[in-house]
Design a protein around this motif. Structure first.
Motif, PDB file in Angstrom:
ATOM      1  N   THR A  93      -8.377   1.327  -5.270  1.00 14.56           N
ATOM      2  CA  THR A  93      -7.161   1.800  -6.038  1.00 14.56           C
ATOM      3  C   THR A  93      -6.054   2.069  -5.393  1.00 14.56           C
ATOM      4  O   THR A  93      -4.847   1.616  -5.670  1.00 14.56           O
ATOM      5  N   THR A  94      -6.147   2.682  -4.125  1.00 11.70           N
ATOM      6  CA  THR A  94      -4.862   3.128  -3.437  1.00 11.70           C
ATOM      7  C   THR A  94      -4.345   1.779  -2.971  1.00 11.70           C
ATOM      8  O   THR A  94      -3.171   1.762  -2.633  1.00 11.70           O
ATOM      9  N   ARG A  95      -5.250   0.962  -2.208  1.00 13.29           N
ATOM     10  CA  ARG A  95      -4.753  -0.526  -1.736  1.00 13.29           C
ATOM     11  C   ARG A  95      -4.143  -1.227  -2.649  1.00 13.29           C
ATOM     12  O   ARG A  95      -2.958  -2.031  -2.529  1.00 13.29           O
ATOM     13  N   ASN A  96      -4.579  -1.242  -4.002  1.00 17.10           N
ATOM     14  CA  ASN A  96      -3.860  -1.955  -4.937  1.00 17.10           C
ATOM     15  C   ASN A  96      -2.752  -1.486  -5.165  1.00 17.10           C
ATOM     16  O   ASN A  96      -1.819  -2.255  -5.706  1.00 17.10           O
ATOM     17  N   MET A  97      -2.456  -0.252  -5.370  1.00 14.29           N
ATOM     18  CA  MET A  97      -1.319   0.592  -5.944  1.00 14.29           C
ATOM     19  C   MET A  97      -0.207   0.211  -4.530  1.00 14.29           C
ATOM     20  O   MET A  97       0.934   0.268  -5.080  1.00 14.29           O
ATOM     21  N   LYS A  98      -0.691   0.448  -3.402  1.00 13.90           N
ATOM     22  CA  LYS A  98       0.289  -0.076  -2.501  1.00 13.90           C
ATOM     23  C   LYS A  98       0.879  -1.482  -2.392  1.00 13.90           C
ATOM     24  O   LYS A  98       2.102  -1.711  -2.019  1.00 13.90           O
ATOM     25  N   ASP A  99       0.132  -2.314  -3.165  1.00 13.04           N
ATOM     26  CA  ASP A  99       0.799  -3.737  -3.271  1.00 13.04           C
ATOM     27  C   ASP A  99       1.528  -4.035  -4.451  1.00 13.04           C
ATOM     28  O   ASP A  99       2.103  -4.940  -4.639  1.00 13.04           O
ATOM     29  N   SER A 100       1.362  -2.949  -5.502  1.00 10.76           N
ATOM     30  CA  SER A 100       2.368  -3.003  -6.672  1.00 10.76           C
ATOM     31  C   SER A 100       3.639  -2.722  -6.649  1.00 10.76           C
ATOM     32  O   SER A 100       3.970  -1.795  -5.820  1.00 10.76           O
ATOM     33  N   GLN A 101       4.412  -3.407  -7.091  1.00  9.79           N
ATOM     34  CA  GLN A 101       6.045  -3.210  -7.205  1.00  9.79           C
ATOM     35  C   GLN A 101       6.466  -2.429  -8.491  1.00  9.79           C
ATOM     36  O   GLN A 101       7.623  -2.119  -8.683  1.00  9.79           O
ATOM     37  N   LYS A 102       5.551  -2.297  -9.414  1.00 11.74           N
ATOM     38  CA  LYS A 102       5.541  -1.664 -10.735  1.00 11.74           C
ATOM     39  C   LYS A 102       6.120  -0.150 -10.618  1.00 11.74           C
ATOM     40  O   LYS A 102       5.830   0.542  -9.599  1.00 11.74           O
ATOM     41  N   GLU A 106       5.524   2.157 -15.733  1.00  5.67           N
ATOM     42  CA  GLU A 106       4.943   0.653 -16.200  1.00  5.67           C
ATOM     43  C   GLU A 106       3.495   0.934 -15.906  1.00  5.67           C
ATOM     44  O   GLU A 106       2.670   0.255 -16.613  1.00  5.67           O
ATOM     45  N   TYR A 107       2.901   1.558 -14.707  1.00  4.88           N
ATOM     46  CA  TYR A 107       1.794   1.345 -14.307  1.00  4.88           C
ATOM     47  C   TYR A 107       0.917   2.251 -15.051  1.00  4.88           C
ATOM     48  O   TYR A 107      -0.167   1.784 -15.498  1.00  4.88           O
ATOM     49  N   LEU A 108       1.484   3.492 -15.499  1.00 10.63           N
ATOM     50  CA  LEU A 108       0.644   4.212 -16.505  1.00 10.63           C
ATOM     51  C   LEU A 108       0.500   3.663 -17.861  1.00 10.63           C
ATOM     52  O   LEU A 108      -0.368   4.087 -18.387  1.00 10.63           O
ATOM     53  N   LYS A 109       1.516   3.107 -18.150  1.00 12.85           N
ATOM     54  CA  LYS A 109       1.547   2.325 -19.606  1.00 12.85           C
ATOM     55  C   LYS A 109       0.398   1.315 -19.566  1.00 12.85           C
ATOM     56  O   LYS A 109      -0.170   0.958 -20.551  1.00 12.85           O
ATOM     57  N   GLU A 110       0.455   0.441 -18.309  1.00  8.14           N
ATOM     58  CA  GLU A 110      -0.653  -0.466 -18.282  1.00  8.14           C
ATOM     59  C   GLU A 110      -2.062  -0.103 -18.360  1.00  8.14           C
ATOM     60  O   GLU A 110      -2.826  -0.666 -18.907  1.00  8.14           O
ATOM     61  N   LYS A 111      -2.236   1.323 -17.663  1.00  9.42           N
ATOM     62  CA  LYS A 111      -3.568   1.715 -17.767  1.00  9.42           C
ATOM     63  C   LYS A 111      -3.792   2.523 -18.947  1.00  9.42           C
ATOM     64  O   LYS A 111      -5.027   3.157 -19.350  1.00  9.42           O
ATOM     65  N   MET A 204       8.788   9.034 -12.490  1.00 14.94           N
ATOM     66  CA  MET A 204       8.411   7.824 -13.207  1.00 14.94           C
ATOM     67  C   MET A 204       9.088   6.743 -13.128  1.00 14.94           C
ATOM     68  O   MET A 204       8.711   5.588 -13.281  1.00 14.94           O
ATOM     69  N   GLU A 205      10.632   6.962 -12.757  1.00 20.84           N
ATOM     70  CA  GLU A 205      11.206   5.658 -12.187  1.00 20.84           C
ATOM     71  C   GLU A 205      10.940   5.054 -10.842  1.00 20.84           C
ATOM     72  O   GLU A 205      11.617   4.189 -10.238  1.00 20.84           O
ATOM     73  N   LYS A 206      10.210   5.919 -10.304  1.00 16.20           N
ATOM     74  CA  LYS A 206       9.783   5.116  -8.766  1.00 16.20           C
ATOM     75  C   LYS A 206       8.850   4.441  -8.876  1.00 16.20           C
ATOM     76  O   LYS A 206       7.850   4.339  -9.574  1.00 16.20           O
ATOM     77  N   PRO A 207       8.758   3.428  -7.890  1.00 17.19           N
ATOM     78  CA  PRO A 207       7.781   2.414  -7.578  1.00 17.19           C
ATOM     79  C   PRO A 207       6.559   3.126  -7.212  1.00 17.19           C
ATOM     80  O   PRO A 207       6.523   4.024  -6.398  1.00 17.19           O
ATOM     81  N   ILE A 208       5.385   2.346  -7.802  1.00 10.63           N
ATOM     82  CA  ILE A 208       4.223   3.014  -7.455  1.00 10.63           C
ATOM     83  C   ILE A 208       3.756   2.881  -5.993  1.00 10.63           C
ATOM     84  O   ILE A 208       3.257   3.817  -5.485  1.00 10.63           O
ATOM     85  N   ASN A 209       4.222   2.030  -5.185  1.00 13.74           N
ATOM     86  CA  ASN A 209       3.569   1.952  -3.936  1.00 13.74           C
ATOM     87  C   ASN A 209       4.744   2.978  -3.066  1.00 13.74           C
ATOM     88  O   ASN A 209       3.837   3.387  -2.085  1.00 13.74           O
ATOM     89  N   GLU A 210       5.800   3.428  -3.213  1.00  9.92           N
ATOM     90  CA  GLU A 210       6.549   4.415  -2.499  1.00  9.92           C
ATOM     91  C   GLU A 210       5.750   5.892  -2.929  1.00  9.92           C
ATOM     92  O   GLU A 210       5.705   6.539  -1.938  1.00  9.92           O
ATOM     93  N   ILE A 211       5.358   6.143  -4.200  1.00  4.39           N
ATOM     94  CA  ILE A 211       4.644   7.131  -4.618  1.00  4.39           C
ATOM     95  C   ILE A 211       3.441   7.259  -3.683  1.00  4.39           C
ATOM     96  O   ILE A 211       2.989   8.595  -2.990  1.00  4.39           O
TER      97      ILE A 211
END
Length: 296
Positions: A93-102, A106-111, A204-211
């Motif tokens: 999960t963390t690897r996939n989130m690091k590769d995401s620019q969302k 957006e990520y939470l809405k998708e899930k 909420m406005e931060k990219p998921i990979n930065e978080i």
């Protein structure tokens, strides 16, 4: 004589096959009792349909009290296999989130978590504001502020003025403190709620990979800590939860809900090989008895 030697075991074997096969079928069939007039034909319904309630209760007790007891379930939930599966899922999960620019929102809405998270955040911000305001009043923060302010003011006053106004200043502290408390109760929750909401929106406005990178920097052992929290919760709370569920009763009710045909198919699927072995064993014993009869 030769024909009799062949026929007797053959007939015995056929009888053995038929009787054992029929006996196994009679465990399930017929599904309902059969009556001729007012009289019920013996052995109807079959043994399992007739005793379905008792069998369900027995299986429920055996499984719930012996196989799926509290210790067994806790051990399974905290096993090394479960830990390994959690670690693998966490890393993936963390690897996939690091590769995401969302963005996080957006990520939470998708899930499908966005509405739930926003509702929880709203509840937390309101309750936090009220809690902190009540705590400040309870700890008498207003009087501490007044004491500090009065100390600063009086240290700079002319001693003569202080001698004249000192009593009035002390007398004014209590009503002023009450007003400050009222102001804290009125304004503080709103300010705190706005601050939390603003901070939440920024996240909420931060990219998921930065978080994810920030979280890993702040909490390098987060994976281990989550597992420890989970394990502690399971060991301390799951037992009470399992006892409330009443597993034996759940299993009993589930078996009772099964249609007789479903129950028959389930048992046949599980023990088909063993039941067929019984049928063939009956044929073998029948054939053996045929040989024995030839000897006497």
């Amino acid at each position: 004589m030769n024909l009799q030697m062949i026929a007797a075991p053959f007939v015995g074997g056929i009888i053995g096959l038929i009787t054992n096969g029929l006996a196994i079928r009679m465990l399930f069939r017929p599904h309902n009792e059969i009556k001729v007039g007012k009289f019920r034909i013996p052995f109807t319904p079959g043994l399992i349909p007739k005793e379905k309630g008792r069998i369900a209760a027995s299986i429920g007790k055996a499984v719930g009290n012996e196989l799926l007891d509290k210790k067994t379930i806790i051990k399974a939930l905290c096993s090394e296999e479960m830990k390994k599966a959690f670690y693998q899922k966490f890393d993936l999960t963390t690897r996939n989130m690091k590769d995401s620019q969302k963005l996080l929102k957006e990520y939470l809405k998708e899930k499908g978590f966005q509405e739930s998270i926003e509702k929880i955040e709203g509840d937390i911000s309101k309750k936090t504001g009220i809690f902190l305001a009540d705590k400040m009043v309870e700890e008498n923060v207003s009087m501490d502020l007044l004491d500090y302010a009065m100390e600063e003011i009086t240290s700079n006053l002319n001693p003569m003025i202080m001698a004249i106004a000192g009593g009035a200043i002390e007398a004014a502290k209590i009503p002023i403190s009450v007003k400050i408390d009222n102001m804290i109760l009125e304004k503080c929750p709103e300010y705190i709620e706005k601050y939390i909401d603003s901070s939440f929106e920024n996240w909420m406005e931060k990219p998921i990979n930065e978080i994810i990178i920030l979280v890993e920097e702040k909490f390098p052992k987060l994976k281990d800590q989550i597992w420890k929290i989970y394990k502690t919760f399971v060991e301390k709370k799951t037992g009470d939860f399992i006892e409330q569920i009443d597993i034996p009763k759940v299993i009993e009710e589930k078996i009772k809900e099964l249609d007789i045909m479903e129950l028959e198919n389930m048992i046949m699927d599980i023990s088909k090989k063993e039941l067929n072995a019984l049928v063939w064993l009956g044929g073998f014993l029948g054939m053996l008895m045929g040989f024995v009869n030839l000897l006497f």
